[in-house]
Design a protein around this motif. Structure first.
Motif, PDB file in Angstrom:
ATOM      1  N   GLU A  26      19.464 -10.934  15.543  1.00  0.00           N
ATOM      2  CA  GLU A  26      18.141 -11.989  16.531  1.00  0.00           C
ATOM      3  C   GLU A  26      19.425 -12.528  16.764  1.00  0.00           C
ATOM      4  OE1 GLU A  26      15.804 -13.285  18.363  1.00  0.00           O
ATOM      5  OE2 GLU A  26      14.942 -12.561  16.724  1.00  0.00           O
ATOM      6  N   GLY A  27      20.692 -13.129  16.568  1.00  0.00           N
ATOM      7  CA  GLY A  27      21.469 -14.241  17.031  1.00  0.00           C
ATOM      8  C   GLY A  27      21.422 -15.325  17.327  1.00  0.00           C
ATOM      9  N   PRO A  28      21.548 -16.090  18.506  1.00  0.00           N
ATOM     10  CA  PRO A  28      23.319 -15.291  18.903  1.00  0.00           C
ATOM     11  C   PRO A  28      23.890 -15.756  18.392  1.00  0.00           C
ATOM     12  CG  PRO A  28      22.260 -18.119  19.602  1.00  0.00           C
ATOM     13  CD  PRO A  28      21.322 -17.873  18.941  1.00  0.00           C
ATOM     14  N   GLN A  29      24.106 -16.317  16.701  1.00  0.00           N
ATOM     15  CA  GLN A  29      25.462 -16.167  15.570  1.00  0.00           C
ATOM     16  C   GLN A  29      25.631 -14.353  15.842  1.00  0.00           C
ATOM     17  OE1 GLN A  29      22.141 -18.317  15.271  1.00  0.00           O
ATOM     18  NE2 GLN A  29      22.537 -19.843  15.864  1.00  0.00           N
ATOM     19  N   PHE A  30      27.096 -15.148  15.374  1.00  0.00           N
ATOM     20  CA  PHE A  30      27.483 -13.589  15.072  1.00  0.00           C
ATOM     21  C   PHE A  30      26.597 -13.642  13.529  1.00  0.00           C
ATOM     22  CE2 PHE A  30      30.397 -14.270  18.027  1.00  0.00           C
ATOM     23  CZ  PHE A  30      30.185 -13.676  19.662  1.00  0.00           C
ATOM     24  N   SER A  31      27.088 -12.320  12.888  1.00  0.00           N
ATOM     25  CA  SER A  31      26.486 -12.306  11.533  1.00  0.00           C
ATOM     26  C   SER A  31      27.791 -12.749  10.017  1.00  0.00           C
ATOM     27  CB  SER A  31      26.964 -10.864  11.040  1.00  0.00           C
ATOM     28  OG  SER A  31      26.031  -9.716  11.572  1.00  0.00           O
ATOM     29  N   THR A  32      27.046 -13.350   9.343  1.00  0.00           N
ATOM     30  CA  THR A  32      28.075 -13.459   8.462  1.00  0.00           C
ATOM     31  C   THR A  32      28.317 -12.346   7.569  1.00  0.00           C
ATOM     32  OG1 THR A  32      26.015 -13.377   6.234  1.00  0.00           O
ATOM     33  CG2 THR A  32      25.619 -15.099   7.753  1.00  0.00           C
ATOM     34  N   ARG A  33      29.135 -12.723   6.880  1.00  0.00           N
ATOM     35  CA  ARG A  33      30.310 -11.698   5.719  1.00  0.00           C
ATOM     36  C   ARG A  33      29.088 -10.544   5.619  1.00  0.00           C
ATOM     37  NH1 ARG A  33      35.667 -11.287   6.713  1.00  0.00           N
ATOM     38  NH2 ARG A  33      35.551 -13.337   6.419  1.00  0.00           N
ATOM     39  N   ALA A  34      28.397 -11.726   4.452  1.00  0.00           N
ATOM     40  CA  ALA A  34      27.447 -10.645   3.350  1.00  0.00           C
ATOM     41  C   ALA A  34      26.725  -9.998   4.317  1.00  0.00           C
ATOM     42  CB  ALA A  34      26.440 -11.969   2.800  1.00  0.00           C
ATOM     43  N   GLU A  35      25.633 -10.534   5.568  1.00  0.00           N
ATOM     44  CA  GLU A  35      24.956  -9.295   6.354  1.00  0.00           C
ATOM     45  C   GLU A  35      25.731  -8.108   6.849  1.00  0.00           C
ATOM     46  OE1 GLU A  35      22.097 -12.936   7.785  1.00  0.00           O
ATOM     47  OE2 GLU A  35      23.750 -12.179   9.483  1.00  0.00           O
ATOM     48  N   SER A  36      27.449  -8.534   7.574  1.00  0.00           N
ATOM     49  CA  SER A  36      27.725  -7.648   8.141  1.00  0.00           C
ATOM     50  C   SER A  36      27.882  -6.644   7.283  1.00  0.00           C
ATOM     51  CB  SER A  36      29.652  -7.902   8.598  1.00  0.00           C
ATOM     52  OG  SER A  36      29.291  -7.122   9.365  1.00  0.00           O
ATOM     53  N   GLU A  37      28.731  -6.420   5.699  1.00  0.00           N
ATOM     54  CA  GLU A  37      28.379  -6.292   4.724  1.00  0.00           C
ATOM     55  C   GLU A  37      27.450  -4.948   4.207  1.00  0.00           C
ATOM     56  OE1 GLU A  37      30.460  -8.209   1.783  1.00  0.00           O
ATOM     57  OE2 GLU A  37      33.084  -8.046   2.700  1.00  0.00           O
ATOM     58  N   PHE A  38      26.529  -5.988   3.835  1.00  0.00           N
ATOM     59  CA  PHE A  38      25.094  -5.107   4.523  1.00  0.00           C
ATOM     60  C   PHE A  38      24.940  -3.914   4.958  1.00  0.00           C
ATOM     61  CE2 PHE A  38      20.701  -4.800   4.875  1.00  0.00           C
ATOM     62  CZ  PHE A  38      19.906  -4.534   3.802  1.00  0.00           C
ATOM     63  N   PHE A  39      24.779  -4.077   6.077  1.00  0.00           N
ATOM     64  CA  PHE A  39      25.069  -3.257   7.379  1.00  0.00           C
ATOM     65  C   PHE A  39      26.173  -1.860   8.060  1.00  0.00           C
ATOM     66  CE2 PHE A  39      24.052  -7.276  10.477  1.00  0.00           C
ATOM     67  CZ  PHE A  39      22.017  -7.497   9.494  1.00  0.00           C
ATOM     68  N   ARG A  40      27.245  -2.341   7.006  1.00  0.00           N
ATOM     69  CA  ARG A  40      27.799  -1.251   6.789  1.00  0.00           C
ATOM     70  C   ARG A  40      27.280  -0.735   5.464  1.00  0.00           C
ATOM     71  NH1 ARG A  40      33.001  -0.361   7.781  1.00  0.00           N
ATOM     72  NH2 ARG A  40      33.728  -0.479   5.373  1.00  0.00           N
ATOM     73  N   ALA A  41      26.986  -1.048   4.797  1.00  0.00           N
ATOM     74  CA  ALA A  41      26.233  -0.571   3.311  1.00  0.00           C
ATOM     75  C   ALA A  41      24.894   0.748   3.636  1.00  0.00           C
ATOM     76  CB  ALA A  41      26.135  -1.321   2.337  1.00  0.00           C
ATOM     77  N   GLN A  42      24.673   0.200   4.689  1.00  0.00           N
ATOM     78  CA  GLN A  42      23.321   1.639   5.148  1.00  0.00           C
ATOM     79  C   GLN A  42      23.293   2.328   5.848  1.00  0.00           C
ATOM     80  OE1 GLN A  42      20.595  -0.505   3.817  1.00  0.00           O
ATOM     81  NE2 GLN A  42      21.767  -1.479   3.233  1.00  0.00           N
ATOM     82  N   GLY A  43      25.099   2.510   5.882  1.00  0.00           N
ATOM     83  CA  GLY A  43      25.602   3.381   6.622  1.00  0.00           C
ATOM     84  C   GLY A  43      25.208   3.648   8.309  1.00  0.00           C
ATOM     85  N   TRP A  44      24.725   2.253   8.725  1.00  0.00           N
ATOM     86  CA  TRP A  44      24.546   2.070  10.187  1.00  0.00           C
ATOM     87  C   TRP A  44      25.674   2.173  11.173  1.00  0.00           C
ATOM     88  CZ3 TRP A  44      21.121  -2.572   8.933  1.00  0.00           C
ATOM     89  CH2 TRP A  44      20.062  -1.976   8.255  1.00  0.00           C
ATOM     90  N   ASP A  45      26.416   1.980  12.370  1.00  0.00           N
ATOM     91  CA  ASP A  45      26.904   2.109  13.176  1.00  0.00           C
ATOM     92  C   ASP A  45      27.892   1.198  13.909  1.00  0.00           C
ATOM     93  OD1 ASP A  45      27.593   5.145  12.924  1.00  0.00           O
ATOM     94  OD2 ASP A  45      25.066   5.131  13.359  1.00  0.00           O
ATOM     95  N   VAL A  46      26.842   0.558  14.831  1.00  0.00           N
ATOM     96  CA  VAL A  46      27.256  -0.888  15.901  1.00  0.00           C
ATOM     97  C   VAL A  46      25.928  -1.465  15.454  1.00  0.00           C
ATOM     98  CG1 VAL A  46      28.402   0.963  17.569  1.00  0.00           C
ATOM     99  CG2 VAL A  46      25.758   0.120  17.736  1.00  0.00           C
ATOM    100  N   ILE A  47      26.168  -2.984  16.025  1.00  0.00           N
ATOM    101  CA  ILE A  47      25.384  -4.339  15.662  1.00  0.00           C
ATOM    102  C   ILE A  47      25.001  -4.990  16.708  1.00  0.00           C
ATOM    103  CG2 ILE A  47      27.132  -5.325  14.763  1.00  0.00           C
ATOM    104  CD1 ILE A  47      25.173  -6.869  12.971  1.00  0.00           C
TER     105      ILE A  47
END
Length: 285
Positions: free
Chosen positions: A161-182
């Motif tokens: 959603e933004g406009p804020q950037f991710s939290t670190r927990a969210e970013s690590e979750f997205f990486r764990a899903q195997g996604w590539d860009v945000i």
């Protein structure tokens, strides 16, 4: 006519001649800015440009007028849209200033209008392939031809959603899903383009490591610096893509609405029919 949605810096670098501004009004409000239309170089091809966030970047990713933007381009006769997005990297091997053409999207937004069809009308649009495969392939080929490093072919763009950037927990979750860009803008743009039966694909430029990489904190300054550096390469790709775009559409985007309207025509309010006539009139006769 080919549509291009992106940042004003890229548009200003494109070789457009005899430009004019089209003030388009839509049933969904005003687009983010008047549409600039011009002839691309000496090709005879017209390009319609819209700055997604407005002429002065006054619209954030949530309140950008996505429906009005897509509708305005449709009203002008656009059948294919090229887009550009600034994104963060979720992979160690996708450093800033890398280009990537995604073939999948994951929607993590929650506060945006996702459809043209509401108020007494239900449409179940297929969206398994969120980007036009024909257009995405053409963008990858154009990147290979126009730039030294080309673009990564395929990947999942998770849209927050933004406009804020991710939290670190969210970013690590997205990486764990195997996604590539945000990023924050491919949704609902891609969904609305499909509903409008417009081919749509995007080229993304990596501006940062998001926040998962502990030795590289994301900041607006970093994003803007890398976005500016990416503009040259993206402009080269877009220019090549427009110059070499095949005349015919080799995909099913142009008939995407067929068989998707779940409400009988006689049950749809006349006001709704009038509003969506440009998009679905042939299916409601």
């Amino acid at each position: 006519m080919i549509g291009f949605i992106g940042g004003s810096g890229i548009y200003e670098a494109l070789p457009l001649n005899d430009t004019r501004e089209e003030d388009v009004t839509t049933p969904y409000g005003d687009p983010s800015a008047p549409v600039t239309v011009g002839e691309f170089a000496d090709t005879g091809t017209e390009v319609a440009f819209l700055p997604r966030h407005g002429e002065n970047h006054e619209y954030n990713p949530t309140n950008a007028p996505y429906r009005a933007n897509i509708y305005a381009l449709k009203q002008l006769g656009v059948e294919r849209i090229l887009s550009s997005n600034a994104v963060g990297s979720l992979r160690e091997d996708l450093p800033p200033r890398t280009l990537l053409v995604p073939d999948q999207a994951f929607d993590r937004t929650r506060s945006r209008p996702y459809t043209f069809f509401d108020e007494g009308m239900v449409v179940h649009m297929g969206f398994a392939e969120p980007y036009c495969p024909h257009m995405a392939e053409h963008l990858v080929e154009s990147a290979d031809e126009a730039t030294e490093d080309g673009a990564v072919d395929g990947g999942t763009y998770v849209c927050i959603e933004g406009p804020q950037f991710s939290t670190r927990a969210e970013s690590e979750f997205f990486r764990a899903q195997g996604w590539d860009v945000i990023g924050m803008t491919t949704i609902p743009e891609a969904k609305l383009a499909r509903e409008a039966e417009i081919c749509y694909a995007t080229i993304t430029g990596v501006t940062d490591w998001d926040v998962w990489k502990t030795d590289a904190e994301v900041s607006l300054g970093e994003v803007l610096d890398n976005a500016a550096a990416n503009e040259t390469a993206i402009k080269q790709v877009v220019e090549q893509a427009i110059r070499t775009l095949p005349e015919d559409r080799d995909c099913d985007c142009g008939s995407a609405l067929a068989g998707t309207i779940n409400t009988p025509s006689e049950a749809i309010p006349e006001e709704t029919k009038s509003r969506v006539d440009l998009l679905a009139g042939e299916y409601l006769d």
